[in-house]
Motif scaffolding. Structure first.
Motif, short mmCIF file in Angstrom:
data_model
loop_
_atom_site.label_atom_id
_atom_site.label_comp_id
_atom_site.label_asym_id
_atom_site.label_seq_id
_atom_site.Cartn_x
_atom_site.Cartn_y
_atom_site.Cartn_z
N LEU A 90 0.88 -1.08 -0.02
CA LEU A 90 -0.10 0.08 -0.11
C LEU A 90 1.07 1.13 -0.07
CD1 LEU A 90 -2.71 1.57 0.17
CD2 LEU A 90 -2.51 1.31 2.64
N VAL A 91 1.83 1.29 0.82
CA VAL A 91 2.95 2.50 0.69
C VAL A 91 3.44 2.76 -0.61
CG1 VAL A 91 4.85 3.46 1.98
CG2 VAL A 91 3.03 2.47 3.55
N SER A 92 3.91 1.49 -1.07
CA SER A 92 4.65 1.57 -2.25
C SER A 92 3.68 2.32 -3.39
CB SER A 92 5.26 0.50 -2.73
OG SER A 92 4.42 -0.72 -2.96
N PHE A 93 2.47 1.82 -3.51
CA PHE A 93 1.41 2.11 -4.27
C PHE A 93 1.18 3.59 -4.26
CE2 PHE A 93 -0.55 -2.39 -4.13
CZ PHE A 93 0.23 -2.95 -5.12
N ILE A 94 0.89 4.21 -3.01
CA ILE A 94 0.77 5.67 -2.78
C ILE A 94 1.93 6.37 -2.96
CG2 ILE A 94 0.53 7.17 -0.78
CD1 ILE A 94 -1.42 5.07 0.57
N ALA A 95 3.04 5.83 -2.83
CA ALA A 95 4.24 6.51 -3.27
C ALA A 95 4.41 6.86 -4.68
CB ALA A 95 5.65 5.95 -2.67
N ILE A 96 4.13 5.88 -5.49
CA ILE A 96 4.13 5.78 -7.08
C ILE A 96 3.04 6.74 -7.46
CG2 ILE A 96 3.66 4.36 -9.26
CD1 ILE A 96 6.42 4.20 -8.04
N GLY A 97 1.85 6.49 -7.16
CA GLY A 97 0.74 7.38 -7.33
C GLY A 97 1.01 8.97 -7.14
N GLY A 98 1.57 9.20 -5.88
CA GLY A 98 1.63 10.54 -5.38
C GLY A 98 2.71 11.27 -6.47
N SER A 99 3.87 10.29 -6.69
CA SER A 99 4.85 10.90 -7.33
C SER A 99 4.39 11.09 -9.00
CB SER A 99 5.93 9.71 -7.43
OG SER A 99 6.65 9.67 -6.29
N LEU A 100 3.84 10.12 -9.53
CA LEU A 100 3.42 10.40 -10.71
C LEU A 100 2.37 11.61 -10.92
CD1 LEU A 100 2.91 6.87 -12.34
CD2 LEU A 100 4.20 8.53 -12.96
N SER A 101 1.47 11.54 -10.11
CA SER A 101 0.45 12.86 -10.09
C SER A 101 1.02 14.05 -10.03
CB SER A 101 -0.94 12.46 -8.99
OG SER A 101 -0.37 12.54 -7.91
N ARG A 102 2.15 14.25 -9.10
CA ARG A 102 2.95 15.43 -8.95
C ARG A 102 3.71 15.77 -10.51
NH1 ARG A 102 4.57 19.73 -6.57
NH2 ARG A 102 6.51 20.29 -6.12
N ILE A 103 4.29 14.74 -10.88
CA ILE A 103 5.13 14.80 -12.06
C ILE A 103 4.08 15.48 -13.21
CG2 ILE A 103 6.06 13.69 -14.03
CD1 ILE A 103 7.38 11.72 -11.77
N ARG A 104 2.91 14.75 -13.32
CA ARG A 104 2.01 15.28 -14.28
C ARG A 104 1.47 16.85 -14.04
NH1 ARG A 104 -1.30 14.01 -18.62
NH2 ARG A 104 -3.12 15.05 -18.47
N ARG A 105 1.24 17.33 -12.68
CA ARG A 105 0.88 18.61 -12.44
C ARG A 105 1.96 19.67 -12.88
NH1 ARG A 105 -1.09 16.26 -7.74
NH2 ARG A 105 0.78 17.18 -6.58
N LEU A 107 4.19 19.01 -14.86
CA LEU A 107 4.59 18.91 -16.50
C LEU A 107 3.54 19.81 -17.05
CD1 LEU A 107 5.78 17.83 -18.98
CD2 LEU A 107 4.26 15.90 -19.11
N VAL A 108 2.22 19.82 -16.55
CA VAL A 108 1.17 20.73 -17.20
C VAL A 108 1.34 22.26 -16.84
CG1 VAL A 108 -1.26 21.46 -16.79
CG2 VAL A 108 -0.40 18.90 -17.17
N HIS A 109 2.09 22.46 -15.58
CA HIS A 109 2.38 23.96 -15.25
C HIS A 109 3.49 24.35 -16.10
CE1 HIS A 109 2.74 27.44 -12.53
NE2 HIS A 109 3.85 27.05 -12.53
N GLN A 110 4.39 23.35 -16.32
CA GLN A 110 5.53 23.87 -17.10
C GLN A 110 5.13 24.23 -18.57
OE1 GLN A 110 7.14 21.84 -19.51
NE2 GLN A 110 8.93 23.35 -19.98
N ARG A 111 4.21 23.43 -18.94
CA ARG A 111 3.63 23.56 -20.42
C ARG A 111 2.95 25.07 -20.59
NH1 ARG A 111 2.22 17.51 -22.97
NH2 ARG A 111 4.52 17.03 -22.92
N LYS A 112 2.25 25.03 -19.88
CA LYS A 112 1.41 26.40 -19.43
C LYS A 112 2.37 27.64 -19.48
CE LYS A 112 -2.12 28.98 -16.95
NZ LYS A 112 -1.30 29.97 -17.14
N LEU A 113 3.42 27.48 -18.68
CA LEU A 113 4.15 28.67 -18.50
C LEU A 113 5.04 28.86 -20.20
CD1 LEU A 113 5.85 28.07 -15.08
CD2 LEU A 113 4.47 29.86 -15.89
N ALA A 114 5.36 27.78 -20.53
CA ALA A 114 5.92 27.66 -21.98
C ALA A 114 4.98 28.30 -22.99
CB ALA A 114 6.47 26.43 -22.39
N GLU A 115 3.79 27.79 -22.97
CA GLU A 115 2.80 28.57 -23.64
C GLU A 115 2.58 30.07 -23.71
OE1 GLU A 115 -0.67 26.36 -23.44
OE2 GLU A 115 0.17 24.64 -24.51
#
Length: 173
Positions: A90-105, A107-115
């Motif tokens: 459970l802890v490893s699933f939460i760590a992976i999920g949290g990390s990926l959702s943070r990376i996604r956020r 990435l979206v923020h960085q693309r918005k800034l670039a635009e």
């Protein structure tokens, strides 16, 4: 970033993945471990839906894994070990999920800034050239060889507008 499918469909895909992995995990017994495959639905939920969905998918994955482990006939010397293994997963699933959702956020923020930066740069006009200017009347010779008023030339080549008045010295004259 564009989402090809609606959120509810991504959630359904992730849930079905967990259930299929759990069924395969249960059918193969405790000797084959399918632990890493549970990261797929957690990752789908994190990337396409968000942090909250990845947390729920992590809990579902840990519960399905626990059920598959219990149904496989695997016996632990103490129930503590089964709970411990499930908690670690459970802890490893939460760590992976949290990390990926943070990376996604991020990435979206960085693309918005670039635009935004690209849009801002496209709006900027810069005068970068050698300007032949009359030393007496201050007219500028343009690329066609015609002489233009300084204000007119600069207004055509930038977003600058002029208003005219007198400086204190000229006002006294």
């Amino acid at each position: 970033m564009k989402k090809d499918l609606p959120t509810w469909l991504w959630a359904l895909i992730a849930i079905l993945c967990v259930l299929c992995i759990g069924a395969i995990d249960s059918a193969t017994g405790f000797e084959l471990n399918f632990f890493v495959f549970y990261f797929l639905p957690v990752s789908i939920a994190a990337w396409y839906i968000g942090t909250g969905a990845s947390l729920w998918m992590s809990v579902l994955s840990a519960m399905v894994w626990f059920g598959a482990d219990a149904m496989s006939g695997h016996s632990h010397s103490m129930n503590f070990y089964a709970v411990w293994n499930t908690t670690v997963r459970l802890v490893s699933f939460i760590a992976i999920g949290g990390s990926l959702s943070r990376i996604r956020r991020l990435l979206v923020h960085q693309r918005k800034l670039a635009e935004d930066l690209e849009r801002s740069l496209s709006e900027i006009k810069v005068l970068e050239t050698f300007l032949p200017i009359c030393s007496q009347c201050k007219k500028i010779r343009n690329q066609e060889g015609c002489w233009q008023q300084l204000e007119e030339y600069i207004s055509e080549h930038s977003n600058t507008l002029f208003s005219h008045g007198y400086c204190p010295e000229c006002a006294e004259k």
